[in-house]
Design a protein around this motif. Structure first.
Motif, short mmCIF file in Angstrom:
data_model
loop_
_atom_site.label_atom_id
_atom_site.label_comp_id
_atom_site.label_asym_id
_atom_site.label_seq_id
_atom_site.Cartn_x
_atom_site.Cartn_y
_atom_site.Cartn_z
N HIS A 216 -4.45 -9.90 4.54
CA HIS A 216 -4.57 -11.33 4.84
C HIS A 216 -3.38 -12.05 4.22
N LEU A 217 -2.73 -12.88 5.01
CA LEU A 217 -1.48 -13.51 4.59
C LEU A 217 -1.61 -15.03 4.65
N VAL A 218 -0.95 -15.71 3.71
CA VAL A 218 -0.92 -17.18 3.73
C VAL A 218 0.46 -17.71 4.12
N ARG A 219 1.44 -16.83 4.23
CA ARG A 219 2.77 -17.22 4.70
C ARG A 219 3.55 -15.97 5.06
N GLU A 220 4.68 -16.17 5.70
CA GLU A 220 5.53 -15.05 6.04
C GLU A 220 6.29 -14.58 4.79
N PRO A 221 6.42 -13.28 4.58
CA PRO A 221 7.09 -12.78 3.38
C PRO A 221 8.59 -13.03 3.43
N ALA A 222 9.17 -13.21 2.25
CA ALA A 222 10.60 -13.41 2.13
C ALA A 222 11.31 -12.07 2.01
N PRO A 223 12.59 -12.00 2.38
CA PRO A 223 13.34 -10.74 2.21
C PRO A 223 13.44 -10.34 0.74
N GLY A 224 13.73 -9.07 0.53
CA GLY A 224 13.92 -8.56 -0.83
C GLY A 224 12.82 -7.63 -1.26
N TRP A 225 12.49 -7.69 -2.54
CA TRP A 225 11.45 -6.84 -3.10
C TRP A 225 10.06 -7.32 -2.67
N LEU A 226 9.14 -6.37 -2.55
CA LEU A 226 7.73 -6.67 -2.32
C LEU A 226 6.97 -6.31 -3.59
N GLY A 227 6.21 -7.25 -4.12
CA GLY A 227 5.43 -7.02 -5.32
C GLY A 227 3.97 -6.78 -5.01
N LEU A 228 3.35 -5.87 -5.75
CA LEU A 228 1.92 -5.59 -5.59
C LEU A 228 1.27 -5.51 -6.96
N ASP A 229 0.17 -6.21 -7.10
CA ASP A 229 -0.67 -6.14 -8.30
C ASP A 229 -1.97 -5.47 -7.86
N THR A 230 -2.18 -4.23 -8.27
CA THR A 230 -3.15 -3.34 -7.63
C THR A 230 -4.27 -2.94 -8.58
N ARG A 231 -5.49 -2.83 -8.02
CA ARG A 231 -6.65 -2.31 -8.73
C ARG A 231 -7.31 -1.25 -7.85
N VAL A 232 -7.69 -0.13 -8.46
CA VAL A 232 -8.33 0.97 -7.73
C VAL A 232 -9.70 1.24 -8.36
N THR A 233 -10.74 1.24 -7.52
CA THR A 233 -12.11 1.49 -7.98
C THR A 233 -12.68 2.66 -7.22
N PHE A 234 -13.27 3.63 -7.93
CA PHE A 234 -14.01 4.72 -7.32
C PHE A 234 -15.49 4.51 -7.59
N GLY A 235 -16.31 4.59 -6.55
CA GLY A 235 -17.75 4.54 -6.74
C GLY A 235 -18.33 5.92 -7.02
N PRO A 236 -19.64 6.01 -7.25
CA PRO A 236 -20.25 7.29 -7.62
C PRO A 236 -20.58 8.20 -6.44
N GLY A 237 -20.42 7.71 -5.21
CA GLY A 237 -20.88 8.47 -4.05
C GLY A 237 -19.79 8.80 -3.05
N GLY A 238 -18.54 8.89 -3.49
CA GLY A 238 -17.48 9.31 -2.60
C GLY A 238 -16.69 8.19 -1.95
N LEU A 239 -16.99 6.94 -2.29
CA LEU A 239 -16.25 5.81 -1.75
C LEU A 239 -15.30 5.25 -2.79
N GLY A 240 -14.20 4.68 -2.33
CA GLY A 240 -13.26 4.03 -3.22
C GLY A 240 -12.66 2.81 -2.56
N LEU A 241 -12.00 1.99 -3.36
CA LEU A 241 -11.39 0.75 -2.86
C LEU A 241 -10.11 0.47 -3.64
N THR A 242 -9.03 0.29 -2.89
CA THR A 242 -7.77 -0.17 -3.49
C THR A 242 -7.51 -1.58 -3.01
N THR A 243 -7.35 -2.52 -3.95
CA THR A 243 -7.08 -3.91 -3.62
C THR A 243 -5.79 -4.33 -4.30
N SER A 244 -4.98 -5.09 -3.58
CA SER A 244 -3.68 -5.51 -4.11
C SER A 244 -3.41 -6.96 -3.73
#
Length: 265
Positions: A216-244
């Motif tokens: 989901h985007l709120v504007r068009e990205p600018a040229p250059g580097w792309l930054g990501l601040d990431t969190r990874v969660t594993f659940g107990p039943g084989g599911l996981g989620l990566t959010t950035s």
């Protein structure tokens, strides 16, 4: 097998709707398969090209929603685009990446009318320190992940723990040989790298590929580097989620989520 081409692109065009991957597309889980990230960029480019061929008002992309239906061999792929919900100010457009007549990646993108909201713009999300800040250290993800795609990524990563951290990424490799593409398409071809840059466990311990990616985007990205601040969660039943949270050097620009299938080795 991938085409033997001049280094510098992920794909070469072979026809109006067909493309052949280069050696830079091979994947991290299996080097005989394509990494899905460049194909995601290819689909975003196809949607923008279709939009610009049909209309001249420049609807802006607000969401990119990818479903990964299978794996792609290192072979020629075909792209198709259709408008699912036409409209004067809002459209829903679908692009499909196929191999041998089998759909493998499907993108649905919402395109929205532009408005001047500069007087209202703002976010509570703090921007990342710029890529030149000393907190970032060069890191080569090929130390952990095999494959041609990962080898093309230049990273600067900050302090991190398993499953949490921030980093900047860029690549010198063009999406399509000899063809200009938008910055959005370039970013779409990079963001899937998030699942693995601050992994909870090493890939030798478990498989955890993502089966989708939504940006989901709120504007068009600018040229250059792309930054990501990431969190990874594993659940107990084989599911996981990566959010950035996505950033460029102007500040935050959107969020990305990836659902994972977690399979201990």
């Amino acid at each position: 097998m991938p085409a033997v081409t001049t280094p510098g692109s992920y794909f070469t065009r072979t026809g109006p709707r067909t493309f052949r991957p280069t050696e830079h597309v091979s994947g991290g889980w299996n080097t005989a398969e394509q990494h899905v990230a460049p194909g995601m960029g290819l689909l975003a480019h196809a949607i923008e090209a279709d939009r610009d061929a049909r209309r001249d008002d420049g609807l802006v992309v607000g969401r990119l929603g990818y479903d990964i239906l299978g794996t792609l061999p290192m072979d020629e792929v075909e792209v198709a685009v259709q408008v699912l919900r036409p409209g004067r100010t809002i459209e829903l457009v679908e692009a499909t990446l196929s191999h041998g007549g089998r759909a493998v990646v499907r993108l649905r993108a919402w395109l929205l009318q532009r408005h001047d909201t500069r007087a209202l713009a703002g976010s509570p999300v703090e921007p990342l320190d710029p890529p030149s800040h000393p907190r970032w250290e060069a890191w080569h993800p090929s130390e952990v992940w095999p494959g041609g795609f990962i080898a093309t990524a230049e990273l600067r990563r900050g302090p991190h723990t398993p499953g949490a951290g921030a980093y900047w990424v860029r690549t010198p490799v063009a999406l399509i040989e000899g063809e200009p593409v938008s910055r959005l398409a370039e970013v779409a071809g990079l963001v899937d790298i998030a699942n693995g840059m601050v992994a909870r466990v090493e890939p030798e311990e478990a498989l955890y590929p993502n089966i989708d990616l939504t940006a989901h985007l709120v504007r068009e990205p600018a040229p250059g580097w792309l930054g990501l601040d990431t969190r990874v969660t594993f659940g107990p039943g084989g599911l996981g989620l990566t959010t950035s949270t996505l950033h460029d050097e102007q500040g935050p620009l959107g969020v990305v989520s990836q659902v994972l299938t977690v399979r201990p080795r």
